[in-house]
Design an enzyme around this catalytic site. Structure first.
Site, short mmCIF file in Angstrom:
data_model
loop_
_atom_site.label_atom_id
_atom_site.label_comp_id
_atom_site.label_asym_id
_atom_site.label_seq_id
_atom_site.Cartn_x
_atom_site.Cartn_y
_atom_site.Cartn_z
N GLY A 109 -31.04 88.04 57.66
CA GLY A 109 -29.61 88.74 58.09
C GLY A 109 -29.02 89.70 57.85
O GLY A 109 -29.04 90.31 56.61
N ASP B 69 -26.36 73.46 50.16
CA ASP B 69 -26.05 73.66 51.37
C ASP B 69 -24.44 74.06 51.12
O ASP B 69 -23.72 73.08 50.83
CB ASP B 69 -26.31 72.09 52.18
CG ASP B 69 -25.72 71.75 53.67
OD1 ASP B 69 -25.49 72.61 54.00
OD2 ASP B 69 -25.72 71.06 54.70
N VAL B 70 -23.52 75.25 51.67
CA VAL B 70 -22.59 74.92 51.86
C VAL B 70 -21.45 73.88 52.32
O VAL B 70 -20.78 74.07 51.71
CB VAL B 70 -21.70 76.80 51.89
CG1 VAL B 70 -22.89 78.06 51.90
CG2 VAL B 70 -22.43 76.74 53.64
N TYR C 129 -17.50 78.28 67.45
CA TYR C 129 -17.50 79.25 66.49
C TYR C 129 -16.38 80.28 66.64
O TYR C 129 -15.36 80.67 65.38
CB TYR C 129 -18.65 79.93 67.05
CG TYR C 129 -19.34 81.01 65.89
CD1 TYR C 129 -20.12 80.60 65.57
CD2 TYR C 129 -18.47 82.76 66.67
CE1 TYR C 129 -20.59 82.24 64.06
CE2 TYR C 129 -18.91 83.54 66.21
CZ TYR C 129 -19.77 83.20 65.03
OH TYR C 129 -19.95 85.16 64.50
N LYS D 284 -14.01 80.83 63.29
CA LYS D 284 -13.86 82.33 62.38
C LYS D 284 -12.54 82.37 62.54
O LYS D 284 -11.62 83.47 61.88
CB LYS D 284 -14.35 83.21 63.49
CG LYS D 284 -16.68 83.21 62.64
CD LYS D 284 -16.92 83.24 61.85
CE LYS D 284 -18.18 83.14 61.55
NZ LYS D 284 -18.42 83.78 59.92
N VAL E 26 -24.20 92.57 65.70
CA VAL E 26 -25.27 92.62 64.96
C VAL E 26 -26.75 91.95 64.66
O VAL E 26 -26.41 91.51 65.21
CB VAL E 26 -24.19 92.63 63.36
CG1 VAL E 26 -25.99 93.11 62.31
CG2 VAL E 26 -23.13 92.75 62.91
N THR F 210 -29.14 90.16 64.34
CA THR F 210 -30.13 89.56 62.77
C THR F 210 -30.31 87.85 64.18
O THR F 210 -30.15 88.14 65.93
CB THR F 210 -28.28 88.83 62.48
OG1 THR F 210 -28.05 88.02 63.03
CG2 THR F 210 -28.18 89.74 61.71
P1 NDP Z 1 -28.32 84.25 60.47
O1 NDP Z 1 -28.98 83.33 61.63
O2 NDP Z 1 -29.53 85.31 61.11
O3 NDP Z 1 -28.64 84.10 58.73
C1 NDP Z 1 -27.76 82.54 58.05
C2 NDP Z 1 -27.06 82.30 57.08
O4 NDP Z 1 -26.52 81.53 56.45
C3 NDP Z 1 -28.68 82.39 56.76
O5 NDP Z 1 -28.79 83.48 55.49
C4 NDP Z 1 -29.10 80.75 56.26
O6 NDP Z 1 -30.25 80.17 55.74
C5 NDP Z 1 -27.77 80.58 55.80
N1 NDP Z 1 -26.82 78.85 56.39
C6 NDP Z 1 -26.66 79.23 56.98
N2 NDP Z 1 -25.95 77.65 57.23
C7 NDP Z 1 -26.24 77.11 55.85
C8 NDP Z 1 -25.81 76.26 54.89
N3 NDP Z 1 -25.64 75.28 55.50
N4 NDP Z 1 -25.43 76.55 53.91
C9 NDP Z 1 -25.72 77.31 53.06
N5 NDP Z 1 -27.21 78.50 54.10
C10 NDP Z 1 -26.44 78.85 55.16
O7 NDP Z 1 -27.14 84.64 60.79
P2 NDP Z 1 -25.97 86.14 60.31
O8 NDP Z 1 -26.81 86.88 59.45
O9 NDP Z 1 -26.27 87.30 61.66
O10 NDP Z 1 -24.67 86.51 60.06
C11 NDP Z 1 -24.25 86.39 58.38
C12 NDP Z 1 -22.80 85.90 58.41
O11 NDP Z 1 -21.82 86.56 59.31
C13 NDP Z 1 -22.00 84.31 60.08
O12 NDP Z 1 -20.85 83.84 58.91
C14 NDP Z 1 -21.94 85.11 61.19
O13 NDP Z 1 -21.44 84.08 61.63
C15 NDP Z 1 -21.54 86.39 60.76
N6 NDP Z 1 -21.22 87.24 61.42
C16 NDP Z 1 -22.59 87.67 62.39
C17 NDP Z 1 -22.68 87.99 63.72
C18 NDP Z 1 -23.77 88.71 64.40
O14 NDP Z 1 -23.52 89.47 65.28
N7 NDP Z 1 -24.76 88.76 63.93
C19 NDP Z 1 -21.75 89.06 64.13
C20 NDP Z 1 -20.06 88.32 63.69
C21 NDP Z 1 -20.48 87.61 62.36
P3 NDP Z 1 -30.76 79.07 55.25
O15 NDP Z 1 -31.51 78.97 56.72
O16 NDP Z 1 -31.91 79.59 54.24
O17 NDP Z 1 -29.89 78.43 54.94
#
Ligand code: NDP
Length: 255
Positions: free
Chosen positions: A22, A68-69, A162, A166, A195, A197
């Site tokens: 993403g 894990d964050v 959510y 944010k 976005v 994703t």
């Molecule tokens: P995705 O669901 O595509 O990706 C999420 C990412 O976060 C993955 O790489 C996942 O990796 C990681 N992740 C999730 N939980 C954990 C955890 N506990 N520890 C470590 N890593 C974690 O999301 P997006 O790319 O869409 O979103 C990325 C950011 O952008 C987020 O903060 C989201 O809120 C924000 N955002 C997204 C929007 C959108 O429309 N897509 C709009 C506005 C903001 P893994 O599972 O391997 O841990």
């Protein structure tokens, strides 16, 4: 320094949480293309391995760390490993996030906590663990990934945890910016709109009228369209910016 040189991250080390798919994947590529060595921190090792292969194929120095964050101990352990491998962290992008669509009266305590633990406490963990070391080192840059959902309420789907998480990320960004500016650490946020994703199922027909038709640019963004702003905020090009929340939403929040 020419203006384009001020965007360069040559010799810097950047950590991207959730950097394996993403938006985070696009940030890892963009920061690496700008010259940084990249540390990807996420839970799924196999997915991270794929991104590592992509980055290394471009000649970018990159490593991945399983973590894990939401867990302070996990972030701490990853930070130790990253410091041991790279010797420094100049840029932290707190991108990992999660979202649950559910009406407020149906959200369980577990769901509420799972969203807040990743989206808010996860950002806090990253800021405190990596920010502390940046302060010790005399400087650094943090970019938190917020959302336009920190400023508006999305529809038609309800996602109270959510949205609250944010909004808190945006204000945590301002709080840390104020506190750490004298210590040489800048803290800004990016607030994307929709976005394309895994998190955001743009193509589902029930979402189109609100998500796409209500956006002045009449489309969702691709992750690559958000990434340049992260490079900007991570680089000396934004040297006089801290505490800002940069909205990139195709115009969604003008209405
Ligand atoms: P995705 O669901 O595509 O990706 C999420 C990412 O976060 C993955 O790489 C996942 O990796 C990681 N992740 C999730 N939980 C954990 C955890 N506990 N520890 C470590 N890593 C974690 O999301 P997006 O790319 O869409 O979103 C990325 C950011 O952008 C987020 O903060 C989201 O809120 C924000 N955002 C997204 C929007 C959108 O429309 N897509 C709009 C506005 C903001 P893994 O599972 O391997 O841990």
């Amino acid at each position: 320094m020419g203006v384009l040189d001020s965007f360069a991250l040559t010799g810097k080390v950047a950590v991207v949480t959730g950097g394996n798919r993403g938006l985070g994947r696009a940030f890892a590529h963009a920061l690496g293309e700008a010259g940084a060595a990249v540390a990807v921190l996420a839970r799924d090792r196999d997915v991270s391995a794929q991104v590592l292969t992509e980055l290394q194929a471009k000649g970018i120095v990159a490593r991945s760390y399983q973590g894990d964050v939401a867990s302070r101990a996990s972030v701490h352990a990853a930070a130790e490993d990253i410091w041991s491998d790279f010797g420094a962290v100049d840029v932290l992008v707190n991108n990992a996030g999660t979202c649950i669509h559910r009406a407020a009266l149906e959200v369980t305590q577990e769901e509420w906590s799972s969203v807040l633990d990743v989206n808010l406490t996860g950002v806090w963990n990253g800021c405190q663990v990596f920010g502390g070391r940046m302060v010790e080192a005399g400087g650094g840059v943090i970019v938190n990934i917020g959302s336009m959902s920190g400023d508006i309420v999305n529809r038609p789907q309800w996602q109270p945890a959510y949205n609250a998480s944010k909004a808190a990320v945006h204000h945590l960004t301002r709080s840390l910016a104020a506190e750490w500016a004298p210590l040489g650490v800048r803290v800004n946020a990016v607030a994307p709109g929709y976005v394309r994703t895994e998190m955001t199922p743009i193509d589902r027909p029930e979402f189109r009228s609100r998500w796409i038709d209500d956006t002045p640019q009449q489309r969702a963004a691709t992750p690559d369209e958000i990434a340049p702003a992260v490079v900007f905020l991570a680089s000396p090009a934004s040297a006089y910016m801290t505490g800002s929340v940069l909205t990139i939403d195709g115009g969604y929040t003008v209405f």
